[in-house]
Scaffold this motif. Structure first.
Motif, PDB file in Angstrom:
ATOM      1  N   CYS A 962      14.517  -1.983  -5.295  1.00 58.20           N
ATOM      2  CA  CYS A 962      13.397  -1.191  -4.772  1.00 58.20           C
ATOM      3  C   CYS A 962      13.630   0.307  -4.929  1.00 58.20           C
ATOM      4  O   CYS A 962      12.675   1.082  -5.004  1.00 58.20           O
ATOM      5  N   GLY A 966      10.392   0.636  -6.474  1.00 56.27           N
ATOM      6  CA  GLY A 966       9.527   0.739  -5.298  1.00 56.27           C
ATOM      7  C   GLY A 966       8.307   1.597  -5.532  1.00 56.27           C
ATOM      8  O   GLY A 966       7.253   1.380  -4.920  1.00 56.27           O
ATOM      9  N   CYS A 969       4.887   0.021  -6.217  1.00 52.99           N
ATOM     10  CA  CYS A 969       4.042  -0.479  -5.133  1.00 52.99           C
ATOM     11  C   CYS A 969       3.150   0.667  -4.643  1.00 52.99           C
ATOM     12  O   CYS A 969       3.634   1.633  -4.059  1.00 52.99           O
ATOM     13  N   GLY A 973       1.573  -0.145  -0.294  1.00 53.83           N
ATOM     14  CA  GLY A 973       2.294  -1.395  -0.503  1.00 53.83           C
ATOM     15  C   GLY A 973       3.771  -1.194  -0.250  1.00 53.83           C
ATOM     16  O   GLY A 973       4.320  -0.121  -0.484  1.00 53.83           O
ATOM     17  N   CYS A 975       7.731  -2.334  -0.878  1.00 56.72           N
ATOM     18  CA  CYS A 975       8.634  -3.026  -1.795  1.00 56.72           C
ATOM     19  C   CYS A 975       9.577  -3.924  -1.005  1.00 56.72           C
ATOM     20  O   CYS A 975      10.224  -3.479  -0.054  1.00 56.72           O
ATOM     21  N   CYS A 984       5.826  -6.606  -4.229  1.00 60.41           N
ATOM     22  CA  CYS A 984       5.128  -5.643  -3.384  1.00 60.41           C
ATOM     23  C   CYS A 984       4.352  -6.379  -2.307  1.00 60.41           C
ATOM     24  O   CYS A 984       3.508  -7.241  -2.600  1.00 60.41           O
ATOM     25  N   CYS A 986       1.536  -6.311   0.161  1.00 59.54           N
ATOM     26  CA  CYS A 986       0.285  -5.555   0.298  1.00 59.54           C
ATOM     27  C   CYS A 986      -0.374  -5.800   1.652  1.00 59.54           C
ATOM     28  O   CYS A 986      -1.564  -5.478   1.826  1.00 59.54           O
ATOM     29  N   PHE A 995       0.920  -5.011  -7.705  1.00 59.95           N
ATOM     30  CA  PHE A 995       1.442  -3.723  -7.264  1.00 59.95           C
ATOM     31  C   PHE A 995       0.543  -3.080  -6.212  1.00 59.95           C
ATOM     32  O   PHE A 995       0.604  -1.867  -6.014  1.00 59.95           O
TER      33      PHE A 995
END
Length: 1309
Positions: A962, A966, A969, A973, A975, A984, A986, A995
């Motif tokens: 991440c 990361g 994302c 979002g 990671c 990711c 969400c 993502f």
């Protein structure tokens, strides 16, 4: 001459005695060749004195002055040895002059059969110079990589001891060479007819050597039964393999291969043709090409071989080449039979045609090579043979498009003539006083490496230039002044003397070869020039043409097109899918997984599964809508297709052709972690197996032609069962497949095939379809794979002394290395492989610098890349290094590529022999501490994890992704780490997708309502990523963050409404002026506070975004990219006991102010997208998780990508169905099939047209009725307008039909 002949005989006798000493000639081909030669066998360019004569240049001798030294020490000196006869030379040794400071430090070697037309010996086809001595006494011996057969040897000093002069003692090693030679004069040849009873063989071999000055001619033609024949034809200096299958055919012979180049150089070239069944290996010198020939040739009986000519063949035989061969052949063998020897013995199987001699009569043609900028040849002008007549002629060959060929002055006119190449055309200019008096041009494409003849002729006021007189190319003019050639002529360039008025060159210098120079019809003796007896020259190689074809064989990989100049070659990689100086490295990623981690979304991508390897890129669909990234490969029929029985046909066979080639499929499946393919069989009285248990139907799957499989989707290989038997729910518990029940009702056996070794499905054979009542339908879905076993393959190096070792890296001509690393250390060696002298290494030299270094024999070369950010930040960084014969390159992350060119004439073979060390070195010093991932060498991934499992100090795998990925994302979002990879989450974002980058949008109609309740019973876990972000929020708020996007043409209109148990509310709306208003009522005893934003035209049908943030009394509002506006509330700043959030029509407007209640009851027509209230995403909850969220949906709700700014992009919305989901089945009912292949296709088409017309008519009628209803509603609204507050005048300007709703899904709840 007699003395030389005797010396040659003596040396031959000595060598024969060596060879007869109980060992074979091959083992003993290292005898000294010069020690017994007479002094007369040695010649030189000059000698310092009689005691420094060339005859004293014998190894370890002290005669005379102890060796040879020339009069002047420069690069125009040479020492030549006549061995007396053609001899095989395997090694050469040098020594300085005895008792002196005179020795060579580098030199060139030349060889010749005649003492003319020398050929330079090159190591690796590139490096020409040999290393010499470091003192006068030690012997330096060099074994030739490729042995040489020659009579004459010439050594040319390049460098010598700077404190002394040129001094040399010499020895060569080898053995006698015997051969059978035949010479053809262009009208002669040999014909070998095989005996009628000759036994057929599956293998035929023809070998020979040839030399010629002509660039075209037939070498060999083999004729078999029915007129099939193979021909070897010399065409423009290349050897071509032509095949013709039938003598009655009117088509021209087919070109199957073309090999070699510049074969008209009057040097010996080796040719071998080997036929093995369907394949033929063609070898020219050191290069072999494997060719697949027609099947008719697998049982081909050769009747006749024709060598050098086509005469004497049957009259039906077509003429392959207009020219017979002119030159010499040596050691012509057919299946080991020496045909030249048979011809000498007058064997009746061999017919001699024309004037054939059994020796090689070689014409003397002295060429001169112009090497570079300092090269020129100066010759005196000649008196005209008759008044007013002048001429100059020569031949040239070059790869350059431009260069000066000839210049001379016109003293009487004060002008100058330039004859030069420009854009590969011959041009002539006459200048005087800076003005062009005359300009002519002729020819084209003259930089093709072929010999081209040029003649400049002036006669009585007429001037003409001609190029290749056979082709008739030329130009002429009639100047008003005479052209006479009386001053000196300068070929190729001009001397370096400053201010020289005799020669001026405003063009490029010429690099190439010239020969057959004539001035005034007189041949110029270039040997006299070499001996300084005629004219002048600089930086020339006389009596040889040193042209090199750098494109034969082509160093351009993967179909790149090669072009060249005199010194370099260039690869055009356009449309090849590869890049770099030699088109070595793929421009595509190796998997869908790799594309995903570059931030891409679903779509079609080219993947190259083996990188720089031989497998070509393939186009696949990458579905990135799920947590797993799916690679989808289609075939020619993924539809559910009905099978109709055919009379007399017991089986129905279906073949599946995939969009990828066989080797691409195998590699893609192999590197994937999981693959699957749907296999469905729908049946009605159509069984898969007989009652006895043998299969009616089966399929082929796997690599190559495939293997027979009798299990079906959802079952295990070899079980001959279906999915229902694994699940225990077959319609007949005594059977293993539903279809085996043989029922009249429709049923099916469907499931996924998941065993990679049996994929993909290539053939389907259905057996029980011939009975009159039998009906069946099948479906084979596309091949779907996810995961890249190579992408996450990693190892963690815990100590500087830890390393992994692998077999030696093989990258002699080209090598590419790519990997990812992350570390907290500031330095360390990633990779190292050593040879005896060569090496290759990649290291982190500092916290901001990566160095790629290697040595192929030219000295160490380094390529460095400096980063502007620290590389020891414990984040993944990518390194891509490549080394080829042209250059070395290094790329770090997305920084510009750093390159270093390789020497044009240096070594280029990388010769390694130790183990390959990863993460450390052989000395266990400067090791790397950190992670290395996805290490690929020449397209092959090294399995770091498996090797790490058995290696102390190295751990398999590497966590912590991440920190690097990361940032992919998006939109809040989060990671989440996985053992290999990441994903990711969400759940806290209003977006979705891999993502969190895909907007969640919906089309609203006037009756649509979404009500999200903030109540305890609906509280959801904060830790669940599978559920929507419907987390219970505090009932009392001192602030909120609201964001959404919308598009509408309706105003005024309510966009969002949040209610409270205490009759407080928050409303977001567009007023009659098309402006945004935010209404806060945070005190039930006071009127609502109205915050009006400045931007206008928000009801224009375009997409607009709104962000509202409140903290206590302060509210900020931003619309689109306009400046943020700030407002202050007068209420206490607390929003108490919030109850619900409503999008669209408010169904319970009792608690609203009367004027707002009327607007809320009207509803919203348009598009809402990415609606977020604090951590709540009500629209996302309603669309994606309506059953598990506290939402109530009323009226039609249309899910679409209307909220995307790139809604025209077909990949912008990721609510895409699986590509496999192209058809439906109806359970036990009849399946919906692709009926195109059935007899009812026409009927189905007619029915479809009728249904379409009917539905269209109903739609038009409904639209008319709906518009009338809206008209009534609008009129009702206008009637109530005067009763409303002036802040809320109703003016409904749009209906649902005017909004762009795309990719819609409609819910009626």
């Amino acid at each position: 001459m007699e003395t030389k002949r005797v010396a040659g005989i003596i040396s031959r006798l000595v060598l024969l005695l060596f060879c007869l000493n109980g060992t074979t000639g091959e083992e003993m081909c290292d005898s000294p060749l010069l020690s017994n030669l007479l002094p007369s066998s040695f010649r030189s360019s000059s000698q310092l004195s009689s005691s420094h004569a060339p005859g004293f240049a014998k190894l370890n001798r002290r005669d005379g002055a102890g060796g040879w030294s020339p009069l002047i020490s420069d690069r125009y000196q040479w020492l030549e040895v006549d061995l007396g006869d053609r001899t095989e030379i395997t090694a050469v040794a040098t020594q300085g002059r005895y008792g002196s400071s005179d020795w060579l430090t580098s030199y060139l070697l030349m060889f010749s059969d005649t003492g003319h037309n020398w050929k330079q010996y090159r190591q690796e086809d590139s490096t020409g110079s040999f290393p010499g001595n470091s003192n006068a006494d030690s012997v330096v011996q060099y074994k030739l990589q490729q042995t040489v057969v020659a009579r004459f040897l010439r050594l040319i000093p390049l460098d010598w001891n700077p404190s002394g002069r040129i001094g040399l003692r010499l020895e060569t090693y080898g053995c006698p060479y015997t051969s059978n030679v035949v010479s053809f004069d262009g009208s002669s040849g040999l014909i070998y007819r095989l005996s009628p009873g000759t036994r057929w063989t599956s293998r035929d071999v023809v070998t020979l050597k040839f030399k010629t000055l002509r660039n075209s001619g037939i070498l060999l033609q083999a004729e078999g039964q029915e007129g099939h024949h193979l021909s070897l034809v010399l065409e423009r200096g290349q050897l071509q393999l032509l095949v013709r299958q039938d003598r009655t055919s009117s088509t021209e012979p087919q070109l199957y291969a073309s090999l070699g180049s510049l074969l008209d150089d009057q040097q010996w070239h080796y040719v071998a043709v080997e036929r093995r069944s369907f394949h033929l290996n063609l070898t020219v010198d050191k290069h072999t090409e494997r060719v697949r020939i027609p099947t008719e040739f697998s049982h081909w009986d050769i009747k006749q071989l024709s060598v050098g000519t086509l005469r004497g063949l049957s009259p039906q035989m077509p003429v392959v080449s207009r020219r017979n061969f002119y030159g010499c052949l040596e050691n012509l063998l057919y299946n080991g039979l020496n045909l030249i020897d048979l011809a000498k013995q007058n064997d009746q199987k061999v017919t001699v045609v024309g004037n054939v001699t059994f020796s090689c009569a070689e014409p003397v043609s002295v060429a001169v090579t112009f090497l570079g900028p300092q090269s020129f040849l100066q010759l005196p002008g000649a008196m005209a043979p008759s008044p007013g007549v002048s001429s100059v002629g020569f031949q040239f060959r070059t790869w350059n498009k431009a260069g000066l060929l000839l210049t001379f002055n016109l003293p009487l006119q004060g002008g100058v003539v330039w004859l030069y190449l420009s854009d590969a055309r011959l041009r002539l200019q006459i200048h005087k006083g800076g003005r062009t008096l005359l300009e002519l041009s002729a020819g084209s494409a003259l930089n093709d490496g072929q010999w081209h003849s040029v003649e400049l002729h002036s006669k009585r006021g007429h001037l003409a230039i001609s190029v290749d007189t056979e082709d008739g190319a030329g130009a002429h003019a009639s100047p008003s002044f005479p052209i006479t050639i009386e001053s000196d002529l300068f070929f190729g360039g001009c001397p370096d003397e400053d201010g020289s008025q005799d020669c001026r060159n405003p063009f490029h210098v010429f690099q190439g070869c010239m020969r057959l120079l004539t001035v005034g019809k007189q041949n110029m003796n270039l040997i006299m020039v070499q001996h300084k007896q005629l004219g002048n020259y600089s930086n020339l190689q006389i009596d040889m043409c040193g042209i090199i074809d750098r494109c034969s064989p082509s160093r351009c990989e993967h179909g790149g097109l090669c072009s060249q100049s005199w010194t370099i070659f260039h690869c055009n990689c356009s449309d090849s899918g590869y890049s770099g100086a030699t088109c070595h490295s793929s421009v595509y990623e190796r998997s869908c997984e790799a594309y995903k981690h570059k931030g891409n979304t679903s779509g079609y991508f080219h993947i190259d599964v083996d990188g720089s390897g031989p497998i070509k890129p393939q186009l696949v669909y990458c579905n990135m809508t799920e947590q797993n990234t799916w690679m989808v490969i289609q075939h020619n029929n993924t539809e559910l297709t009905k099978v109709r029985s055919s009379p007399g046909v017991d089986q129905h066979t279906v073949q599946f052709v995939y969009s990828s080639e066989e080797e691409q499929l195998v590699a893609a499946i192999s590197q994937s972690e999981h693959c699957e393919q749907e296999l469905s069989y729908h049946c009605r009285k159509s069984r898969l197996n007989t009652p006895e248990g043998s299969p009616f139907s089966w399929w082929l799957g796997g690599s190559g032609p495939g293997h027979v499989q009798t299990y079906w989707g959802g079952a295990h290989p070899g079980s001959q069962q279906c999915a229902c038997s694994q699940q225990g729910n077959c319609v007949d518990a005594h059977l293993y497949c539903n279809c085996d029940a043989n029922r009249m009702e429709w049923t099916e056996d469907s499931g996924l095939l998941t065993h990679k070794e049996n994929l993909p499905v290539k053939l389907l054979v259905l057996g029980d379809v011939q009975r009159p009542e039998s009906e069946a339908a099948y479906r084979v879905g596309p091949l779907r794979c996810h995961g890249d076993r190579n992408f996450w393959n990693a190892a963690f190096f815990d100590k500087e002394t830890s390393y992994l070792h692998f077999p030696t890296l093989h990258g002699e001509l080209s090598a590419d290395i790519s990997f990812l690393f992350k570390t907290t250390a500031s330095s360390g060696v990633f990779l190292e492989n050593l040879g005896i002298k060569d090496f290759i290494r990649i290291e982190l030299s500092s916290s901001t610098q990566v160095v790629f270094s290697f040595d192929v024999g030219n000295g160490p070369l380094e390529v460095r890349v400096e980063s502007n950010v620290p590389l020891n930040d414990n984040r993944w960084h990518r390194i891509r290094a490549e080394r080829n014969i042209k250059e070395a390159s290094l790329r770090l992350d997305e920084l510009p590529v750093a390159t270093q060119e390789a020497p044009a004439d240096g070594h280029f073979h990388l010769q390694l022999n130790s183990q390959l060390f990863i993460g450390g070195t052989a000395s266990r010093q400067k090791g790397f501490r950190g992670c290395i991932r996805s290490l690929q060498l020449n397209g092959i991934t090294l399995d770091l994890e498996e090797r790490a499992k058995i290696t102390p100090g190295v751990l398999p795998g590497c966590r912590g992704h991440c920190s690097s990925y990361g940032s992919l994302c998006q939109n809040q979002g989060r990671c989440v780490e996985k053992p290999n990879s990441f994903h990711c989450d969400c759940s806290l974002s209003a977006y979705t997708g891999v993502f969190c980058q895909t907007e969640v949008s919906a089309g609203f109609k006037l009756g649509t309502s979404i009500s999200y309740s903030f109540r305890e019973p609906y509280e959801l876990s904060r830790n669940s990523s599978a559920l929507p972000s419907s987390i219970y929020s505090d009932m009392t708020l001192r602030g909120e963050n609201i964001s959404l996007s919308f598009r509408t043409t309706q105003s005024p209109v309510l966009l969002l409404y949040i209610s409270s148990y205490y009759k407080e509310y928050l409303a977001l709306l567009i007023n009659k002026h098309d402006k945004l208003e935010v209404r806060y009522k945070l005190d039930s005893s006071r009127d609502a506070e109205v915050l009006r934003s400045s931007p206008r035209s928000l009801a224009n049908g375009q997409l607009h975004s709104v962000a509202i943030r409140r903290l206590a009394h302060t509210v900020t509002v931003q619309v689109d990219q306009n400046p943020t506006e700030e407002f202050n509330l007068t209420s206490d700043g607390e929003f108490n006991a919030i109850k619900s959030l409503v999008l669209g029509r408010v169904l319970e407007p009792d608690d609203l102010d009367p004027h707002l209640a009327r607007l809320a009851s009207l509803g919203f027509t348009g598009c809402l997208s990415v609606v977020q209230f604090n951590s709540i995403s009500p629209l996302k909850a309603a669309l994606l998780h309506p059953d598990t969220s506290p939402v109530v949906i009323t009226g039609p709700l249309l899910q679409s990508n209307c909220g995307s700014a790139a809604s025209a992009n077909p990949f912008a919305a990721e609510n895409t169905h699986r590509l496999a989901d192209q058809s439906d089945s109806v359970g036990s009912g009849q399946p919906l099939v692709n009926a195109i292949r059935t007899d009812s296709a026409l009927i189905g088409g007619v029915i479809a047209v009728v249904i379409f017309v009917t539905v269209t008519g109903l739609a038009i009628a409904a639209r008319i009725i709906y518009r009338r209803k809206d008209t009534y509603r609008n009129q009702e609204g206008k009637g109530a307008k005067q009763e409303d507050s002036p802040d809320f005048p109703f003016n409904n300007q749009a209906d649902a039909q005017n909004l762009p709703i795309e990719n819609s899904k409609e819910y009626f709840i």
